[in-house]
Write a protein that holds these residues in place. Sequence first.
Motif, PDB file in Angstrom:
ATOM      1  N   ASN A  30       0.763  -1.078  -0.141  1.00 21.28           N
ATOM      2  CA  ASN A  30       0.095  -0.007  -0.046  1.00 21.28           C
ATOM      3  C   ASN A  30       0.894   1.238   0.066  1.00 21.28           C
ATOM      4  N   VAL A  31       0.512   2.310  -0.956  1.00 20.68           N
ATOM      5  CA  VAL A  31       1.103   3.411  -0.714  1.00 20.68           C
ATOM      6  C   VAL A  31      -0.118   4.574  -0.877  1.00 20.68           C
ATOM      7  N   TYR A  32       0.484   5.834  -0.622  1.00 24.15           N
ATOM      8  CA  TYR A  32      -0.901   6.794  -0.677  1.00 24.15           C
ATOM      9  C   TYR A  32      -0.219   7.878  -1.420  1.00 24.15           C
ATOM     10  N   ALA A  33      -1.136   8.745  -2.001  1.00 22.03           N
ATOM     11  CA  ALA A  33      -0.701   9.941  -2.951  1.00 22.03           C
ATOM     12  C   ALA A  33      -0.445  11.322  -1.876  1.00 22.03           C
ATOM     13  N   ALA A  34       0.462  12.029  -2.461  1.00 22.15           N
ATOM     14  CA  ALA A  34       0.824  13.394  -1.714  1.00 22.15           C
ATOM     15  C   ALA A  34      -0.297  14.332  -1.779  1.00 22.15           C
ATOM     16  N   PHE A  35      -0.587  14.459  -3.091  1.00 17.70           N
ATOM     17  CA  PHE A  35      -1.723  15.554  -3.130  1.00 17.70           C
ATOM     18  C   PHE A  35      -2.413  15.046  -4.430  1.00 17.70           C
ATOM     19  N   GLU A  36      -3.445  15.833  -4.633  1.00 15.90           N
ATOM     20  CA  GLU A  36      -4.269  15.566  -6.153  1.00 15.90           C
ATOM     21  C   GLU A  36      -4.803  16.757  -6.680  1.00 15.90           C
ATOM     22  N   THR A  37      -5.180  16.719  -8.042  1.00 16.25           N
ATOM     23  CA  THR A  37      -5.441  17.920  -8.745  1.00 16.25           C
ATOM     24  C   THR A  37      -6.842  18.292  -8.283  1.00 16.25           C
ATOM     25  N   ASP A  38      -7.298  19.572  -8.870  1.00 18.73           N
ATOM     26  CA  ASP A  38      -8.532  19.769  -8.765  1.00 18.73           C
ATOM     27  C   ASP A  38      -9.494  18.797  -9.451  1.00 18.73           C
ATOM     28  N   PRO A  39     -10.913  18.429  -9.119  1.00 19.50           N
ATOM     29  CA  PRO A  39     -11.602  17.589  -9.940  1.00 19.50           C
ATOM     30  C   PRO A  39     -12.142  18.065 -11.269  1.00 19.50           C
ATOM     31  N   MET A  40     -12.290  17.383 -11.941  1.00 24.04           N
ATOM     32  CA  MET A  40     -12.811  17.858 -13.350  1.00 24.04           C
ATOM     33  C   MET A  40     -14.276  18.603 -13.089  1.00 24.04           C
ATOM     34  N   PRO A 281      -2.823   8.914   5.375  1.00 22.46           N
ATOM     35  CA  PRO A 281      -3.158   8.647   6.768  1.00 22.46           C
ATOM     36  C   PRO A 281      -3.745   9.557   7.307  1.00 22.46           C
ATOM     37  N   ASP A 282      -3.704  10.903   7.047  1.00 22.17           N
ATOM     38  CA  ASP A 282      -4.495  12.049   7.613  1.00 22.17           C
ATOM     39  C   ASP A 282      -5.996  12.279   6.754  1.00 22.17           C
ATOM     40  N   GLY A 283      -6.287  11.443   6.029  1.00 24.25           N
ATOM     41  CA  GLY A 283      -7.476  11.497   5.232  1.00 24.25           C
ATOM     42  C   GLY A 283      -7.704  12.512   3.999  1.00 24.25           C
ATOM     43  N   SER A 284      -6.514  13.255   3.808  1.00 24.76           N
ATOM     44  CA  SER A 284      -6.637  14.413   2.872  1.00 24.76           C
ATOM     45  C   SER A 284      -6.668  14.254   1.770  1.00 24.76           C
ATOM     46  N   VAL A 285      -6.425  13.156   1.016  1.00 26.26           N
ATOM     47  CA  VAL A 285      -6.562  12.480  -0.068  1.00 26.26           C
ATOM     48  C   VAL A 285      -6.862  10.924  -0.217  1.00 26.26           C
ATOM     49  N   ASP A 286      -8.104  10.621  -0.869  1.00 22.46           N
ATOM     50  CA  ASP A 286      -8.699   9.490  -0.810  1.00 22.46           C
ATOM     51  C   ASP A 286      -7.883   8.326  -1.771  1.00 22.46           C
ATOM     52  N   GLY A 287      -8.263   7.122  -1.455  1.00 27.41           N
ATOM     53  CA  GLY A 287      -7.459   6.094  -2.293  1.00 27.41           C
ATOM     54  C   GLY A 287      -7.975   6.233  -3.584  1.00 27.41           C
ATOM     55  N   VAL A 288      -7.036   5.341  -4.746  1.00 27.55           N
ATOM     56  CA  VAL A 288      -7.677   5.557  -6.157  1.00 27.55           C
ATOM     57  C   VAL A 288      -7.987   4.191  -6.441  1.00 27.55           C
ATOM     58  N   GLN A 312      -4.610   8.615 -13.095  1.00 28.76           N
ATOM     59  CA  GLN A 312      -6.064   8.807 -13.059  1.00 28.76           C
ATOM     60  C   GLN A 312      -6.602   8.032 -12.197  1.00 28.76           C
ATOM     61  N   ASP A 313      -7.812   8.893 -11.405  1.00 27.77           N
ATOM     62  CA  ASP A 313      -8.816   8.158 -10.399  1.00 27.77           C
ATOM     63  C   ASP A 313     -10.326   8.208 -10.885  1.00 27.77           C
ATOM     64  N   ASP A 314     -10.730   7.080 -10.892  1.00 33.42           N
ATOM     65  CA  ASP A 314     -12.228   7.132 -11.517  1.00 33.42           C
ATOM     66  C   ASP A 314     -13.377   7.512 -10.477  1.00 33.42           C
ATOM     67  N   ALA A 315     -12.915   7.832  -9.212  1.00 35.01           N
ATOM     68  CA  ALA A 315     -13.709   8.029  -8.267  1.00 35.01           C
ATOM     69  C   ALA A 315     -13.382   9.242  -7.441  1.00 35.01           C
ATOM     70  N   ASN A 316     -13.864  10.176  -6.914  1.00 30.98           N
ATOM     71  CA  ASN A 316     -13.492  11.291  -6.096  1.00 30.98           C
ATOM     72  C   ASN A 316     -14.454  11.383  -4.973  1.00 30.98           C
ATOM     73  N   PRO A 317     -14.656  10.573  -3.818  1.00 29.35           N
ATOM     74  CA  PRO A 317     -15.818  10.667  -3.296  1.00 29.35           C
ATOM     75  C   PRO A 317     -16.017  11.971  -2.254  1.00 29.35           C
ATOM     76  N   LYS A 318     -14.955  12.698  -2.126  1.00 27.35           N
ATOM     77  CA  LYS A 318     -14.810  14.158  -1.422  1.00 27.35           C
ATOM     78  C   LYS A 318     -15.660  15.159  -2.214  1.00 27.35           C
TER      79      LYS A 318
END
Length: 343
Positions: A30-40, A281-288, A312-318
């Motif tokens: 398991n790894v996690y993302a450092a940040f994410e782009t603005d949503p479409m 871990p801090d919940g700031s970026v969701d999984g992919v 690319q992430d197909d779902a961005n629940p936040k």
Amino acid sequence: MKRHFPLAALLVAACATEPAQDIYEVETANVYAAFETDPMPTKGDTADDPALWVNPDDASKSLILGTNKDEGLYVYDLTGKKTQFIDTGRINNVDVRGNVAIASNDETNSISWFSIDPATQTVTHIGDTPTLKDEPYGICAGLIDDNFLAIPTYKDGTIQVWSVPYDEAAGLNAELVRTHKFDSQLEGCVVEDDGRQVFVGEEEYGIWKLDLVNDESTPISVDSIAARQGLVADVEGISIWKGEEGYGYLVASAQAANRYVIYDLEPPHARVGVISIVESPDGSVDGVTHTDGLDINSTPLPGFPKGVMIVQDDANPKSEINQNYKIIDWARIEAATRLNDRP
């Protein structure tokens, strides 16, 4: 090493229009993302493929390009903030070499060309090269012997190689120099410039490599879904991380299993790890989940001394607006898979 195991032999549907897939068990870090782009700004299945452009003058002013397959090309800075939108119509995949980007445009059945200005960090659509074939799907760029290569792939299994001297790349004078036909649908591809070869994902089979210099060469199988090393249908985005010492890794998205398979770049391309991207871990970026396109770059960036992987992430629940792109620190991938422990 933190690991999890998906349920063995679980049959799931990749999407409503695809057949059920065999999602088998494989050891996964398991790894996690450092940040994410603005949503479409549009809902549904719109984001598809990213590419990183590294500013040659100041790496902190580099850009992330991301396709919206209903609208055009979005541009983000290294915080994930949208800085620009280029209305080109339906482009699916994008790739970069130097200050030139290309995209597969199935609205105009062409290769769309873009120039990137390091001084202003702006991207400009400069025109299109008709591919003489309907619906270019994936695309990858290469730079070999001072020639810029634009390589679109197609759902009928065709791959084309278009070439133009690099200093004329913005002039849209590319010529079709080679065509090869695989058995079934293609999308993801990546050129290894130093190896003068292209790696291609055949979605229902696996990964191939093809020599780009010898026109008489035939594809060589790198891995197959049937080998059960981690790949499942669909095989989607493919990219390369390459170190200064010359060694490197090939990474492919096993879409329906929400995982990524990592191989040695050198033959025989042994599998060296499998990862999934989970919530930070801090919940700031969701999984992919269900990644389509991805890009990797080993150039050091601020905060990322070994580069990044963008997916690319197909779902961005936040967000009520679904899709975006996630950025993962390559050093975190190395640590999770112990790549840095290898000789």
